[in-house]
Design a protein around this motif. Structure first.
Motif, PDB file in Angstrom:
ATOM      1  N   LYS A  67      52.264 -33.762   4.417  1.00 25.15           N
ATOM      2  CA  LYS A  67      51.528 -33.269   4.854  1.00 25.15           C
ATOM      3  C   LYS A  67      50.796 -32.427   3.130  1.00 25.15           C
ATOM      4  N   SER A  68      51.409 -32.587   2.289  1.00 22.16           N
ATOM      5  CA  SER A  68      51.059 -32.873   0.567  1.00 22.16           C
ATOM      6  C   SER A  68      50.353 -34.094   0.458  1.00 22.16           C
ATOM      7  N   THR A  69      50.623 -34.975   1.130  1.00 25.32           N
ATOM      8  CA  THR A  69      49.349 -36.224   0.723  1.00 25.32           C
ATOM      9  C   THR A  69      48.118 -35.985   1.628  1.00 25.32           C
ATOM     10  N   ALA A  70      48.219 -35.193   2.954  1.00 19.82           N
ATOM     11  CA  ALA A  70      47.555 -35.454   3.781  1.00 19.82           C
ATOM     12  C   ALA A  70      46.089 -34.817   2.976  1.00 19.82           C
ATOM     13  N   ILE A  71      47.194 -33.256   1.965  1.00 18.16           N
ATOM     14  CA  ILE A  71      45.613 -32.361   1.025  1.00 18.16           C
ATOM     15  C   ILE A  71      45.289 -33.262  -0.093  1.00 18.16           C
ATOM     16  N   PHE A  72      46.246 -33.894  -0.312  1.00 22.02           N
ATOM     17  CA  PHE A  72      45.710 -34.572  -1.931  1.00 22.02           C
ATOM     18  C   PHE A  72      44.814 -35.454  -1.331  1.00 22.02           C
ATOM     19  N   VAL A  73      44.604 -36.397   0.081  1.00 22.75           N
ATOM     20  CA  VAL A  73      44.016 -37.628  -0.015  1.00 22.75           C
ATOM     21  C   VAL A  73      42.259 -36.623   0.721  1.00 22.75           C
ATOM     22  N   VAL A  74      42.622 -35.737   0.912  1.00 21.43           N
ATOM     23  CA  VAL A  74      41.273 -35.106   1.306  1.00 21.43           C
ATOM     24  C   VAL A  74      40.586 -33.993   0.423  1.00 21.43           C
ATOM     25  N   ILE A  75      41.028 -33.880  -0.881  1.00 26.14           N
ATOM     26  CA  ILE A  75      40.681 -33.148  -1.757  1.00 26.14           C
ATOM     27  C   ILE A  75      40.402 -34.497  -2.311  1.00 26.14           C
ATOM     28  N   ALA A  76      40.668 -35.483  -3.142  1.00 24.88           N
ATOM     29  CA  ALA A  76      39.949 -36.194  -3.897  1.00 24.88           C
ATOM     30  C   ALA A  76      39.464 -37.571  -3.932  1.00 24.88           C
ATOM     31  N   VAL A  77      39.651 -38.030  -2.768  1.00 19.62           N
ATOM     32  CA  VAL A  77      38.439 -39.028  -1.631  1.00 19.62           C
ATOM     33  C   VAL A  77      37.344 -38.623  -1.657  1.00 19.62           C
ATOM     34  N   PRO A  78      36.565 -37.622  -0.948  1.00 19.67           N
ATOM     35  CA  PRO A  78      35.489 -37.040  -0.266  1.00 19.67           C
ATOM     36  C   PRO A  78      34.980 -36.642  -2.095  1.00 19.67           C
ATOM     37  N   ILE A  79      35.632 -35.601  -3.041  1.00 14.73           N
ATOM     38  CA  ILE A  79      34.803 -35.762  -4.641  1.00 14.73           C
ATOM     39  C   ILE A  79      34.178 -36.588  -4.997  1.00 14.73           C
ATOM     40  N   GLY A  80      35.449 -37.563  -4.927  1.00 20.64           N
ATOM     41  CA  GLY A  80      35.076 -38.475  -6.020  1.00 20.64           C
ATOM     42  C   GLY A  80      34.039 -39.579  -5.156  1.00 20.64           C
ATOM     43  N   ILE A  81      34.368 -39.505  -4.471  1.00 21.89           N
ATOM     44  CA  ILE A  81      32.778 -40.590  -3.878  1.00 21.89           C
ATOM     45  C   ILE A  81      31.537 -40.041  -3.819  1.00 21.89           C
ATOM     46  N   PHE A  82      31.515 -38.442  -3.042  1.00 20.54           N
ATOM     47  CA  PHE A  82      29.854 -37.925  -3.042  1.00 20.54           C
ATOM     48  C   PHE A  82      29.978 -37.236  -5.496  1.00 20.54           C
ATOM     49  N   ALA A  83      30.931 -37.601  -5.946  1.00 21.33           N
ATOM     50  CA  ALA A  83      30.465 -37.546  -6.979  1.00 21.33           C
ATOM     51  C   ALA A  83      29.890 -38.017  -7.588  1.00 21.33           C
ATOM     52  N   GLY A  84      30.675 -39.385  -7.950  1.00 24.63           N
ATOM     53  CA  GLY A  84      30.089 -40.702  -7.897  1.00 24.63           C
ATOM     54  C   GLY A  84      28.427 -40.625  -7.571  1.00 24.63           C
ATOM     55  N   LEU A  85      28.435 -40.994  -6.417  1.00 25.82           N
ATOM     56  CA  LEU A  85      26.930 -40.548  -5.796  1.00 25.82           C
ATOM     57  C   LEU A  85      26.305 -40.336  -6.675  1.00 25.82           C
ATOM     58  N   ALA A  86      26.298 -38.737  -6.347  1.00 24.05           N
ATOM     59  CA  ALA A  86      25.438 -37.638  -7.354  1.00 24.05           C
ATOM     60  C   ALA A  86      25.372 -38.177  -8.656  1.00 24.05           C
ATOM     61  N   LEU A  87      26.265 -38.820  -9.298  1.00 20.55           N
ATOM     62  CA  LEU A  87      26.026 -39.554 -10.483  1.00 20.55           C
ATOM     63  C   LEU A  87      25.199 -40.595 -10.855  1.00 20.55           C
ATOM     64  N   ALA A  88      25.844 -41.272  -9.790  1.00 15.67           N
ATOM     65  CA  ALA A  88      24.564 -42.555  -9.576  1.00 15.67           C
ATOM     66  C   ALA A  88      23.193 -42.388  -8.837  1.00 15.67           C
ATOM     67  N   VAL A  89      22.691 -41.165  -8.459  1.00 17.91           N
ATOM     68  CA  VAL A  89      20.939 -41.102  -7.716  1.00 17.91           C
ATOM     69  C   VAL A  89      20.702 -40.433  -9.522  1.00 17.91           C
ATOM     70  N   PHE A  90      21.856 -40.303 -10.456  1.00 12.53           N
ATOM     71  CA  PHE A  90      20.829 -38.766 -11.029  1.00 12.53           C
ATOM     72  C   PHE A  90      20.533 -40.202 -12.037  1.00 12.53           C
ATOM     73  N   ALA A  91      21.673 -41.208 -12.274  1.00 10.48           N
ATOM     74  CA  ALA A  91      21.671 -42.118 -14.093  1.00 10.48           C
ATOM     75  C   ALA A  91      20.736 -43.687 -13.134  1.00 10.48           C
ATOM     76  N   ASN A  92      20.451 -43.855 -12.104  1.00  6.71           N
ATOM     77  CA  ASN A  92      19.424 -45.003 -11.596  1.00  6.71           C
ATOM     78  C   ASN A  92      17.763 -44.252 -11.933  1.00  6.71           C
ATOM     79  N   GLN A  93      17.817 -43.258 -12.133  1.00  7.75           N
ATOM     80  CA  GLN A  93      16.395 -42.988 -12.451  1.00  7.75           C
ATOM     81  C   GLN A  93      15.945 -44.021 -14.216  1.00  7.75           C
ATOM     82  N   LYS A  94      14.039 -44.528 -14.014  1.00  9.36           N
ATOM     83  CA  LYS A  94      14.249 -45.345 -14.791  1.00  9.36           C
ATOM     84  C   LYS A  94      13.016 -44.079 -16.207  1.00  9.36           C
TER      85      LYS A  94
END
Length: 289
Positions: A67-94
């Protein structure tokens, strides 16, 4: 024949290393899981078959750890992915100076987990941390707070994974067809609609890749919990993820049979989750020309 022989000769050193340090331990682990630890040091370990595996995976400690492992994965992975995507969209501006932000955003990928853990430990310190200075009460401390200890450690892992996610996301963004984005702009689509209806579908292969790799890494994440909380504090079952549980059985309980059973369980869980991601998530991936 000469080219094939050269190819196998180049692969042979890597296969030998994998055979000694990966394939052989993996196979030997199944034999170890069939033996129970001897109550007396130096005595042979009795063979108990794979009933030990059944008893381990049905125990309440394993289920709490799962259960602890599942909670850890559910929190860490989506936040890391969408934060990285949001920062990439911001940093991709010319815009001028974006190269500096790209370096800063990608820096978390090369930051040591030990350094990251110490930084966040300082921020979350109940005595003189930044959160206390901002008026957020973090007492009695990360190790003694069942309500948010696991979430805090998962946030640290998400912060570190964000850099890796940002690198692959910005590489994916820079490979998108400019004419499609320009056509969406000319059609009057707002920035929010361009992001959800154009960028995200085109980026689905990259997002899918980040989800698979991030899940595997999160299932094997150990450093932050070990440094911030410590594996000896097993009564805090809310942070006893599977990899932590394995480490404790090896180095503290010295029950190698149980540790082998847990390692097999972690391997099977990783395999099942990865296959499920390929079967379910890949259906929503758009591989455009």
């Amino acid at each position: 024949m000469k080219e094939a022989a050269l190819g196998y000769a180049l692969l042979l050193p890597a296969l030998a290393i994998f055979g000694v340090f990966t394939f052989y331990p993996f196979i030997a682990n199944f034999d170890l899981a069939a033996h129970r630890a001897s109550p007396y040091p130096g005595y042979p370990t009795p063979y108990v078959g794979y009933h030990q595996f059944t008893s381990v995976i049905t125990s309440s400690t394993f289920l709490d750890s799962l259960k602890s492992t599942a909670i850890f994965v559910v929190i860490a992975v989506p936040i890391g992915i969408f934060a990285g995507l949001a920062l990439a969209v911001f940093a991709n501006q010319k815009l001028r100076g974006m190269a500096f932000f790209q370096i800063v955003f990608a820096s978390t990928a090369i930051t040591s987990i030990a350094v990251a853990s110490v930084i966040f430990f300082t921020i979350l310190s109940p005595s003189n941390g930044l959160m206390q200075w901002l008026g957020v009460n973090t007492a009695p401390g990360i190790a003694q707070a069942p309500g948010w200890a696991l979430e805090a450690v998962a946030g640290i892992s998400a912060w570190q994974f964000m850099g890796f996610s940002f690198i692959i996301m910005i590489a994916g963004l820079q490979s998108l067809p400019e004419e499609v984005l320009e056509a969406a702009t000319m059609d009057g689509a707002s920035a929010w609609r361009r992001f959800w209806l154009v960028i995200v579908p085109l980026m689905s292969p990259t997002i899918f890749f980040a989800a698979v790799i991030g899940t595997i890494l999160a299932l094997q994440s150990f450093g932050a919990i070990d440094i911030l909380i410590g594996v000896t504090q097993i009564p805090y079952t809310h942070t006893n993820v599977l990899i932590n549980y394995i480490y404790d059985q090896i180095f503290y309980s010295q029950d190698y049979g149980v540790a082998a059973c847990l390692a097999i369980a972690l391997f099977l869980i990783t395999l099942v989750v990865t296959v499920a991601q390929f079967r379910l998530l890949e259906r929503r991936v758009h591989y455009g020309n």
